[in-house]
Design a protein around this motif. Structure first.
Motif, PDB file in Angstrom:
ATOM      1  N   HIS A 227       1.118   5.901  -7.348  1.00  0.00           N
ATOM      2  CA  HIS A 227      -0.112   6.453  -7.917  1.00  0.00           C
ATOM      3  C   HIS A 227      -0.094   7.985  -7.820  1.00  0.00           C
ATOM      4  O   HIS A 227      -0.420   8.692  -8.783  1.00  0.00           O
ATOM      5  CB  HIS A 227      -1.336   5.908  -7.183  1.00  0.00           C
ATOM      6  N   ALA A 228       0.291   8.472  -6.637  1.00  0.00           N
ATOM      7  CA  ALA A 228       0.320   9.926  -6.436  1.00  0.00           C
ATOM      8  C   ALA A 228       1.317  10.597  -7.373  1.00  0.00           C
ATOM      9  O   ALA A 228       1.141  11.762  -7.745  1.00  0.00           O
ATOM     10  CB  ALA A 228       0.659  10.239  -4.985  1.00  0.00           C
TER      11      ALA A 228
ATOM     12  N   ALA B  14      -3.205  -3.450  -8.938  1.00  0.00           N
ATOM     13  CA  ALA B  14      -3.685  -3.732  -7.579  1.00  0.00           C
ATOM     14  C   ALA B  14      -3.508  -5.220  -7.299  1.00  0.00           C
ATOM     15  O   ALA B  14      -4.463  -6.006  -7.297  1.00  0.00           O
ATOM     16  CB  ALA B  14      -5.146  -3.321  -7.439  1.00  0.00           C
TER      17      ALA B  14
ATOM     18  N   ARG C  63       9.363   4.073   1.803  1.00  0.00           N
ATOM     19  CA  ARG C  63       8.865   5.443   1.689  1.00  0.00           C
ATOM     20  C   ARG C  63       9.908   6.343   1.032  1.00  0.00           C
ATOM     21  O   ARG C  63       9.581   7.203   0.202  1.00  0.00           O
ATOM     22  CB  ARG C  63       8.498   5.978   3.073  1.00  0.00           C
TER      23      ARG C  63
ATOM     24  N   ASN D 142      -0.565  10.436 -16.061  1.00  0.00           N
ATOM     25  CA  ASN D 142      -1.341   9.420 -15.359  1.00  0.00           C
ATOM     26  C   ASN D 142      -1.983   8.464 -16.367  1.00  0.00           C
ATOM     27  O   ASN D 142      -2.575   8.896 -17.336  1.00  0.00           O
ATOM     28  CB  ASN D 142      -2.420  10.099 -14.505  1.00  0.00           C
TER      29      ASN D 142
ATOM     30  N   ALA E 215       2.403   1.412  -3.640  1.00  0.00           N
ATOM     31  CA  ALA E 215       1.396   1.625  -4.676  1.00  0.00           C
ATOM     32  C   ALA E 215       0.769   3.014  -4.572  1.00  0.00           C
ATOM     33  O   ALA E 215       0.619   3.717  -5.575  1.00  0.00           O
ATOM     34  CB  ALA E 215       0.312   0.547  -4.587  1.00  0.00           C
ATOM     35  N   SER E 216       0.416   3.433  -3.346  1.00  0.00           N
ATOM     36  CA  SER E 216      -0.212   4.749  -3.191  1.00  0.00           C
ATOM     37  C   SER E 216       0.757   5.864  -3.540  1.00  0.00           C
ATOM     38  O   SER E 216       0.389   6.860  -4.176  1.00  0.00           O
ATOM     39  CB  SER E 216      -0.738   4.916  -1.764  1.00  0.00           C
ATOM     40  N   GLY E 217       2.026   5.707  -3.166  1.00  0.00           N
ATOM     41  CA  GLY E 217       3.023   6.723  -3.491  1.00  0.00           C
ATOM     42  C   GLY E 217       3.258   6.841  -4.978  1.00  0.00           C
ATOM     43  O   GLY E 217       3.374   7.949  -5.521  1.00  0.00           O
TER      44      GLY E 217
ATOM     45  N   ALA F 163       0.831  -1.211   0.000  1.00  0.00           N
ATOM     46  CA  ALA F 163       0.000   0.000   0.000  1.00  0.00           C
ATOM     47  C   ALA F 163       0.862   1.257   0.000  1.00  0.00           C
ATOM     48  O   ALA F 163       0.536   2.247  -0.670  1.00  0.00           O
ATOM     49  CB  ALA F 163      -0.922  -0.016   1.207  1.00  0.00           C
TER      50      ALA F 163
END
Length: 394
Positions: A310-311, A318, A376, A391, A306-308, A303
């Motif tokens: 995506h941002a 996923a 991170r 994107n 992936a979230s980083g 998470a």
């Protein structure tokens, strides 16, 4: 003098993981602080009860001797118990199980006893590189089954022509998957078993990431009715119990195929280290909370990455299990070029998806086998390079 090597020796492709290790080492020599997310080398540590069993077993004089060829009875019985309580599968430990030194040891034996030159072996693309290497060494033909993003990075088995299935000798599956992290539902395995039964080919399931799926451990091929009539499953203790350096696993399934693997391994392999088998038996028979904790830890790390990403504008699959994140490169950029940029400009090592086949040419694979703080930091470094990344949507 030039030595004359065998056809098999001449056919061995480069090892993509060894090659990446050299790239990382070269970057570090140049003074780059590399966060290495290229390897599937677990950073965990076997839980205390497993280590205690190993330490005690080293002091057992009986463990200084060779172990039985098939594996210690206690280890095989533990593997049978694991199948029963984790998957509801009943196996005969003497006839349907065999101890091997990890998944690749079992895979190489299975490939060797099943494939002759010219035989057709099918597997999903992208794939674990050893499948390609083993096929090349044995002179087998490959039938690549393109996995598709819209199918959750599974191949469409029904899109393969009937006459192509008629030529297949072996189908290799791998879920949770390396490199994508895809997890196959029971209906996918059931369809594969139906095809194997109808067309007369054998199946091998590389279950190296057992226990590490998001939706619980529903991934055993042998839990599907009829699977034991047509196939084998190869399980590794490396990822489940963080025992990668200890080298232990087992082959399970069809009695005739297990017997063939045994006969090959009696001549071409070595027995699993005695005290490692004792530790493995303790791992398999004890509480499996450690495995579930590891799965949750990897999900949390996934998470973060992936979230980083995506941002930062990247398209990330996923994934439902395993130890990796599967990332699409920006439009008009290959995964090879993206991985090179990340290493040279951000000090983050990732494997180009092309290492895993044609379907991965516009992707990169990042492993989750670093502490959260380093993950991170890796995402932050990549984010500084992401200006202009458009994107994308799978």
């Amino acid at each position: 003098m030039t030595m004359a090597l065998s056809r098999m020796a001449r056919s061995i492709p480069p090892n993509v993981f060894e090659r990446m290790d050299r790239k990382v080492a070269d970057a570090r020599v140049r003074g780059i602080d590399v966060i290495d997310l290229s390897k599937g080398n677990p950073d965990g540590f076997p839980e205390a009860r497993i280590r205690a069993e190993a330490k005690a077993a080293v002091d057992d004089p009986a463990n200084a001797r060779y172990t039985p060829f098939d594996g210690k009875p206690s280890f095989l019985q533990a593997a049978a118990g694991w199948y029963a309580h984790e998957h509801g599968v009943t196996l005969d430990p003497e006839r349907e199980l065999f101890a091997v030194e990890g998944a690749v040891d079992g895979l190489s034996a299975a490939f060797a006893v099943l494939l002759d030159p010219g035989d057709v072996v099918a597997f999903a693309d992208p794939y674990y590189p050893s499948y390609h290497c083993m096929a090349q060494m044995l002179g087998a033909q490959e039938l690549l089954l393109p996995a598709r993003a819209e199918l959750g990075w599974l191949p469409d088995l029904d899109a393969v022509p009937e006459e192509a299935w008629d030529r297949v000798k072996l189908l290799v599956l791998n879920y949770p998957n390396n490199p994508t992290g895809a997890q196959a539902p029971p209906r996918f395995f059931a369809r594969a078993v139906e095809l194997a039964t109808r067309h007369g080919f054998t199946m091998v399931h590389d279950f190296a990431y057992a226990g590490l799926g998001v939706h619980g451990d529903q991934g055993s091929l042998l839990a599907v009715p009829g699977a034991r009539d047509v196939g084998l499953e190869i399980v590794s203790l490396s990822k489940m119990y963080a025992m990668a350096g200890w080298r232990a696993g087992f082959v399970a399934g069809n009695e005739q195929l297990v017997s063939a693997v045994k006969r090959y391994h009696y001549q071409m392999g070595s027995m699993v280290t005695s005290f490692v088998q004792d530790a493995g038996a303790a791992a398999l028979t004890g509480d499996q909370g450690f495995v579930r904790e590891q799965a949750a830890r990897y999900a949390a790390r996934r998470a973060i990455v992936a979230s980083g990403l995506h941002a930062a504008g990247y398209c990330v699959f996923a994934s439902q299990g395993g130890l990796y994140v599967w990332v699409q490169a920006p439009a008009a950029m290959t995964g090879e070029a993206l991985a090179a940029r990340w290493l040279d400009e951000a000090g983050v090592a990732a494997l180009p998806g092309s290492c895993f086949g044609r379907a991965g040419e516009q992707y990169v694979r990042l492993s989750l086998l670093q502490p959260e703080q380093r993950l991170r930091e890796a995402v932050a470094r990549i984010g500084t390079l992401a200006s202009g990344v458009e994107n994308q949507h799978a």
